[in-house]
Scaffold this motif. Structure first.
Motif, PDB file in Angstrom:
ATOM      1  N   GLU A 119       0.646  -1.100  -0.160  1.00 16.61           N
ATOM      2  CA  GLU A 119      -0.061   0.003   0.001  1.00 16.61           C
ATOM      3  C   GLU A 119       1.045   1.361  -0.017  1.00 16.61           C
ATOM      4  N   GLN A 120       1.983   1.361   0.856  1.00 18.67           N
ATOM      5  CA  GLN A 120       2.837   2.386   0.754  1.00 18.67           C
ATOM      6  C   GLN A 120       3.689   2.503  -0.460  1.00 18.67           C
ATOM      7  N   ARG A 121       3.974   1.445  -1.033  1.00 22.02           N
ATOM      8  CA  ARG A 121       4.591   1.361  -2.434  1.00 22.02           C
ATOM      9  C   ARG A 121       3.526   2.336  -3.505  1.00 22.02           C
ATOM     10  N   VAL A 122       2.531   1.853  -3.537  1.00 19.48           N
ATOM     11  CA  VAL A 122       1.477   2.327  -4.401  1.00 19.48           C
ATOM     12  C   VAL A 122       1.597   3.791  -4.090  1.00 19.48           C
ATOM     13  N   GLY A 123       1.390   4.272  -3.102  1.00 22.20           N
ATOM     14  CA  GLY A 123       1.342   5.601  -2.788  1.00 22.20           C
ATOM     15  C   GLY A 123       2.565   6.510  -3.166  1.00 22.20           C
ATOM     16  N   LEU A 124       3.676   5.976  -2.950  1.00 28.44           N
ATOM     17  CA  LEU A 124       4.971   6.300  -3.202  1.00 28.44           C
ATOM     18  C   LEU A 124       4.870   6.477  -4.772  1.00 28.44           C
ATOM     19  N   GLU A 125       4.845   5.293  -5.673  1.00 26.92           N
ATOM     20  CA  GLU A 125       4.752   5.222  -7.095  1.00 26.92           C
ATOM     21  C   GLU A 125       3.971   6.515  -7.558  1.00 26.92           C
ATOM     22  N   LYS A 126       2.965   6.706  -7.037  1.00 25.43           N
ATOM     23  CA  LYS A 126       2.126   7.775  -7.442  1.00 25.43           C
ATOM     24  C   LYS A 126       2.613   9.059  -7.648  1.00 25.43           C
ATOM     25  N   LEU A 127       3.666   9.259  -6.866  1.00 27.22           N
ATOM     26  CA  LEU A 127       4.385  10.447  -6.917  1.00 27.22           C
ATOM     27  C   LEU A 127       5.802  10.426  -7.830  1.00 27.22           C
ATOM     28  N   SER A 128       6.011   9.513  -8.683  1.00 25.61           N
ATOM     29  CA  SER A 128       7.100   9.415  -9.382  1.00 25.61           C
ATOM     30  C   SER A 128       6.956   9.938 -10.817  1.00 25.61           C
TER      31      SER A 128
END
Length: 128
Positions: A119-128
């Protein structure tokens, strides 16, 4: 990508008349606020779980009081326990500073790294 605007304060100027170099890292940290929310909604200090491993700042041009500074932040890389933020500071259409911050997902109670969740990875990847 995240965007925020900083309004340089008079107290952030130095004897040379520009924004002191110690201020930009604080602005970059402020810009990471939404990223901290991914790991700690509400940013409860009793539950804090992200720690700074490394940061660098390249000062490209002088920054002045009286003109807002736009900060952009993106996630450049997500590892198993850490991620890299890239920041840029722009004033009056000119790149004035850029830098990176390596952040680690961290358990302060046991003093060790944690695996970034899906879940955290998905949140971070949205900001790449």
């Amino acid at each position: 990508m995240l965007r925020c605007t900083m309004e340089p304060r008079f107290c952030e100027t130095d004897a040379l008349g520009h924004i002191n170099n110690t201020v930009v890292p604080m602005w970059f940290e402020t810009a990471r606020g939404p990223i901290f929310e991914i790991f700690n909604p509400g940013q409860d200090l009793a539950k804090w779980n992200v720690i700074l491993r490394k940061m660098d700042v390249d000062f490209i041009a002088q920054i002045y009081h009286g003109h807002s500074v736009d900060i952009t932040t993106r996630i450049a890389h997500v590892g198993s326990t850490s991620f890299i933020c890239e920041h840029e500071a722009w004033q009056r259409g000119e790149l004035v500073a850029k830098g990176t911050a390596v952040m680690i997902y961290f358990d302060f109670a046991v003093q060790r790294k944690l695996e970034i969740t899906a879940e955290q990875r998905v949140g971070l990847e949205k900001l790449s």
